[in-house]
Design a protein around this motif. Sequence first.
Motif, PDB file in Angstrom:
ATOM      1  N   UNK A 133      36.771 -42.539  -1.401  1.00  0.00           N
ATOM      2  CA  UNK A 133      37.475 -41.257  -1.462  1.00  0.00           C
ATOM      3  C   UNK A 133      37.426 -40.762  -2.900  1.00  0.00           C
ATOM      4  N   UNK A 134      36.721 -39.661  -3.109  1.00  0.00           N
ATOM      5  CA  UNK A 134      36.502 -39.161  -4.455  1.00  0.00           C
ATOM      6  C   UNK A 134      35.139 -39.591  -4.951  1.00  0.00           C
ATOM      7  N   UNK A 135      34.205 -38.660  -5.058  1.00  0.00           N
ATOM      8  CA  UNK A 135      32.826 -38.990  -5.446  1.00  0.00           C
ATOM      9  C   UNK A 135      32.480 -38.375  -6.797  1.00  0.00           C
ATOM     10  N   UNK A 136      33.451 -38.447  -7.707  1.00  0.00           N
ATOM     11  CA  UNK A 136      33.210 -37.982  -9.064  1.00  0.00           C
ATOM     12  C   UNK A 136      32.565 -39.059  -9.906  1.00  0.00           C
ATOM     13  N   UNK A 137      32.927 -39.113 -11.173  1.00  0.00           N
ATOM     14  CA  UNK A 137      32.287 -40.035 -12.102  1.00  0.00           C
ATOM     15  C   UNK A 137      32.482 -41.489 -11.698  1.00  0.00           C
ATOM     16  N   UNK A 138      33.722 -41.908 -11.428  1.00  0.00           N
ATOM     17  CA  UNK A 138      33.985 -43.289 -11.028  1.00  0.00           C
ATOM     18  C   UNK A 138      33.556 -43.532  -9.587  1.00  0.00           C
ATOM     19  N   UNK A 139      33.933 -42.637  -8.682  1.00  0.00           N
ATOM     20  CA  UNK A 139      33.656 -42.838  -7.261  1.00  0.00           C
ATOM     21  C   UNK A 139      32.179 -42.898  -6.937  1.00  0.00           C
ATOM     22  N   UNK A 140      31.365 -42.051  -7.585  1.00  0.00           N
ATOM     23  CA  UNK A 140      29.921 -42.079  -7.308  1.00  0.00           C
ATOM     24  C   UNK A 140      29.304 -43.391  -7.762  1.00  0.00           C
ATOM     25  N   UNK A 141      29.778 -43.893  -8.893  1.00  0.00           N
ATOM     26  CA  UNK A 141      29.257 -45.177  -9.394  1.00  0.00           C
ATOM     27  C   UNK A 141      29.685 -46.319  -8.486  1.00  0.00           C
ATOM     28  N   UNK A 142      30.920 -46.283  -8.009  1.00  0.00           N
ATOM     29  CA  UNK A 142      31.391 -47.291  -7.051  1.00  0.00           C
ATOM     30  C   UNK A 142      30.523 -47.267  -5.804  1.00  0.00           C
ATOM     31  N   UNK A 143      30.249 -46.066  -5.295  1.00  0.00           N
ATOM     32  CA  UNK A 143      29.450 -45.935  -4.067  1.00  0.00           C
ATOM     33  C   UNK A 143      28.056 -46.527  -4.251  1.00  0.00           C
ATOM     34  N   UNK A 144      27.427 -46.282  -5.391  1.00  0.00           N
ATOM     35  CA  UNK A 144      26.089 -46.822  -5.636  1.00  0.00           C
ATOM     36  C   UNK A 144      26.119 -48.342  -5.724  1.00  0.00           C
ATOM     37  N   UNK A 145      27.140 -48.883  -6.388  1.00  0.00           N
ATOM     38  CA  UNK A 145      27.250 -50.339  -6.511  1.00  0.00           C
ATOM     39  C   UNK A 145      27.524 -50.991  -5.158  1.00  0.00           C
ATOM     40  N   UNK A 146      28.403 -50.391  -4.385  1.00  0.00           N
ATOM     41  CA  UNK A 146      28.720 -50.926  -3.060  1.00  0.00           C
ATOM     42  C   UNK A 146      27.507 -50.859  -2.150  1.00  0.00           C
ATOM     43  N   UNK A 147      26.760 -49.772  -2.228  1.00  0.00           N
ATOM     44  CA  UNK A 147      25.565 -49.628  -1.396  1.00  0.00           C
ATOM     45  C   UNK A 147      24.562 -50.742  -1.689  1.00  0.00           C
TER      46      UNK A 147
END
Length: 568
Positions: free
Chosen positions: A313-327
């Motif tokens: 939830x939230x795909x800004x600076x932190x959220x987008x990086x989290x999403x890439x790492x989780x992927x």
Amino acid sequence: MTPEKIASLIENISFKQLISKQQVYERIFDFELQGRSIRWNVRLCFSLTFPFGLPHAKLLNEEYVGKIPHVNSKGLICVEEGDSILVDYHSPSEIIEAFLRQTLRVLDRSSLKVFKDELHDEVEGFIHGADTINSFYRASSLPEKLVLRIVPSRNLLAPYYVNPIALAKSASDIPYGFSNTQELNKHQLVNIVHIPLSVPVVPSTTNESSPRFISELKQQITEDNTKILIELLGKSPKKRRQFFVLLSMPRSSGERSEFICQFKSKTPELHPILTDRIDWQLKFFLVNRHNKEYLLERGGASLSMNNKTVAVVGCGSVGSEVAMLIAKSGVGAIKLIDGDSFDAENIYRHSLGGRYLNFKPSAKDRIVRKYSKVSALKSEIKTNIPHIHVDTFQYSLSDHNVKSIMRGVDIVIVAIGDPSISLLLNRSLKEHQLNNVIFCWNEPDSYGGHSIASNLNQVCLECILYKESDPSTSIHLVKFGQPISKNLTGCAGVFTPFSYLDSTKTASIAAQQAITFLTSGNMEPKVTSWKGIDKGTLQTTNRFESMALMEEISLTKNSKCRCCGSGN
């Protein structure tokens, strides 16, 4: 190092097993080494980088190529298979002697019958150096019909020959959003068969004719599999000048070696399985694996997370990086929730870059529209990671949609910098019993960041942020009540300053917490914080002054929490 210097070093090398040495060319030297029972002839080729890199070793005893492990079809010896050699460039003569001794040990060991199985385990290594084919298929012990993408050969003398480029179980098994796989659709699709062998067969070498290999190959196809293959090839098979098959063989690890074999003939013939002919011209192709099981294990990800779903939830600076790492951790599915568009002001602190800025006007109304953050992030993930399902929701998470969006989710990661919205989501997630949640955010101006792993049944975000009885226990690093935002263009351009490096630190902590939960099933409530440098621009808390660069604190429920305590 010059050839003359290498020759001088070799001239002075002497040990008991070294029988003779001879310079063949500038950087090429032949050695005769006495093994336990075999006299080995070995050629060393020195690169321009020596002594900072080891030479290549080639076995000149051709009668042992294809008979012992750790020697490929071209005679190259895998010396590094044994104990590692410490390279000390200050002593180049010692490097050469140590390398020769290690080569001798590898050859002597490989010649023992007890290590014969290692040859069968490294069939693919035996044909190392062959052309490769990208494969999205994982071989089993059963024959199957597969599809192969091919391109015409540039050989004007044999225009009917083709080159294989991609293999899959079916055309739909190729993830066409991944990399530039859509280019494969431009090329012809043909059917081939997978032939599983019951026992490994070493491919023929360049100096060996094909009959031995073809004969042994047919002997290792079980009767049942032969029947299946004949059925797969059809009742009226056509004669052709070439055929491709995928061959697989068992390895001691339980996996299977795989490679493509091309059978070529000057005249049209029936499929090799349907004819007794054994004088085909053969060519082997290595398989460059793209199946999920292989890529996850090879890349250090976890197969156990293949059936897990994570919501960000939230795909800004932190959220987008989290999403890439989780992927990249191996999860099977990700849900991305954010209502914002991606803009130029994002590119220096967002995992996405300028490639996702749109300058093309719409053909319908000639308006230039921005990409949403979730759609751009989905495109980036799908382009770089082939086997993952991504759902996007281009609106904010609220009490009205949380239940439908979060259906099937194993863990929720909230990466919204606004504490008020985070607290609202905390309450909504708790009410809908979505208890496994991580809240993460950056402190302003690179003063630090936090990631809270929480089971909302035990501790919620409000428990942590509001401790009225003891303000000194606050997890914050920057004091409240002071201006922290900046603006460069007036009210419309207000933002909280922090860098992309800050976001990567916070995101890596959050991703690790999520992965730990997904693999263990245990969510231990704790906050992990990192501390930046005190620039003197903001007033800091007592915790900032006392904490180390990284700190982890276990969390307990706040009895006065209005969300989950007695005040709820």
